[in-house]
Enzyme design. Sequence first.
Site, PDB file in Angstrom:
ATOM      1  N   ILE A  83       2.641   6.295  -3.270  1.00 45.92           N
ATOM      2  CA  ILE A  83       2.575   4.900  -2.804  1.00 45.92           C
ATOM      3  C   ILE A  83       1.104   4.490  -2.820  1.00 45.92           C
ATOM      4  O   ILE A  83       0.264   5.203  -2.261  1.00 45.92           O
ATOM      5  CB  ILE A  83       3.086   4.773  -1.347  1.00 45.92           C
ATOM      6  CG1 ILE A  83       4.394   5.548  -1.133  1.00 45.92           C
ATOM      7  CG2 ILE A  83       3.234   3.311  -0.954  1.00 45.92           C
ATOM      8  CD1 ILE A  83       4.829   5.600   0.349  1.00 45.92           C
ATOM      9  N   ILE A 112      -0.319   9.404  -0.949  1.00 50.69           N
ATOM     10  CA  ILE A 112      -0.944   8.079  -0.892  1.00 50.69           C
ATOM     11  C   ILE A 112      -1.978   7.948  -2.000  1.00 50.69           C
ATOM     12  O   ILE A 112      -2.912   8.751  -2.101  1.00 50.69           O
ATOM     13  CB  ILE A 112      -1.598   7.849   0.494  1.00 50.69           C
ATOM     14  CG1 ILE A 112      -0.533   7.945   1.593  1.00 50.69           C
ATOM     15  CG2 ILE A 112      -2.326   6.502   0.550  1.00 50.69           C
ATOM     16  CD1 ILE A 112       0.657   7.000   1.436  1.00 50.69           C
ATOM     17  N   LYS A 113      -1.793   6.912  -2.812  1.00 51.20           N
ATOM     18  CA  LYS A 113      -2.728   6.706  -3.931  1.00 51.20           C
ATOM     19  C   LYS A 113      -3.947   5.907  -3.473  1.00 51.20           C
ATOM     20  O   LYS A 113      -3.812   4.819  -2.898  1.00 51.20           O
ATOM     21  CB  LYS A 113      -2.027   5.962  -5.076  1.00 51.20           C
ATOM     22  CG  LYS A 113      -1.059   6.862  -5.826  1.00 51.20           C
ATOM     23  CD  LYS A 113      -0.321   6.119  -6.907  1.00 51.20           C
ATOM     24  CE  LYS A 113      -0.982   6.242  -8.249  1.00 51.20           C
ATOM     25  NZ  LYS A 113      -0.131   5.629  -9.325  1.00 51.20           N
ATOM     26  N   LEU A 114      -5.098   6.492  -3.747  1.00 47.29           N
ATOM     27  CA  LEU A 114      -6.385   5.872  -3.421  1.00 47.29           C
ATOM     28  C   LEU A 114      -7.216   5.861  -4.694  1.00 47.29           C
ATOM     29  O   LEU A 114      -7.167   6.830  -5.466  1.00 47.29           O
ATOM     30  CB  LEU A 114      -7.130   6.733  -2.380  1.00 47.29           C
ATOM     31  CG  LEU A 114      -6.427   6.978  -1.045  1.00 47.29           C
ATOM     32  CD1 LEU A 114      -7.080   8.165  -0.319  1.00 47.29           C
ATOM     33  CD2 LEU A 114      -6.509   5.724  -0.172  1.00 47.29           C
TER      34      LEU A 114
END
Length: 287
Positions: A83, A112-114
């Site tokens: 996400i 979690i995509k950063l």
Amino acid sequence: MQHKNFSTKIFLDSGNPKETEQILSELGFLDGQTTNPTLIAKNPEVQKRLVDGLKFSADEVLRFYREVVETISGMMPAGSVSIEVYADKNTTARAMIEQGKKMFSWIPNAHIKLPITHAGLEAAEEMVKEGVRVNMTLCFSQSQAAAVHAATQGAQKGQVFVSPFIGRLDDIGENGMSLIENILRLYSSGDDHVEVLTASVRSREHFLRSLQIGSDISTAPYAILSEWSKEGAPMPKNDFKYDPPNFTAISYQTLDLDQPWQSFDLYHPLTDKGLERFAADWNALIM
Ligand code: G3P
């Protein structure tokens, strides 16, 4: 079809749970799914809403994203679902951490995509220490991958992915697959805590090559996985030769993974461009 006998994990790259359902029924398994703002914007329900002249409020679009990943997660509880936080060039690490932690609580199997920017790495460094799983996206260089390895030292295996976008390097005439090979080689001197996720896969050849060189994970759009499934989901044959057009090879750089992450060159023009595109696609959904 049973799970394959090779090491690369297979992910679907899509913001549409109907495609997840379809691939699961065609292939019989999936190890995970990646999403991003552009893929959510392409979801048919979103598209229909836009055609009808209806946009979302900022809360509504997040609720929609949450429903999408909840549905996907329910279909593959043992998989990983990526996400992505909203980030533009002004988004601070603090703002990414706040969003990312909320998103991480949406489903039990989130990554979690950063983005691989200074703020994104600062956020990753803190989040990983708190046990959040992260997928560091918009990777276009070996030194960005080295920074990811350094910023997330101490993480568990499987907690951190790095996503090099190979199709976008091909787009500028550089051999994106050679970056995957270089990062795998670089990481072979590390402690194995970062998994290399081949992303921006545009063709069957990209996909097969990612299996051939042993990328930890490969994420591909529905059409590519569906075609591969129809062939019986084979490993590339021994004589499979990845033969891209006349691209410039990306040469290997010797880098020391034990250096502080801030010492690596984080700049790549495609990272900036990618951030702009994700932000624009997301903002276009909001009233
Ligand atoms: O996996 C990342 C992907 O969704 C980006 O693909 O084709 O927009 O470069 P593309």
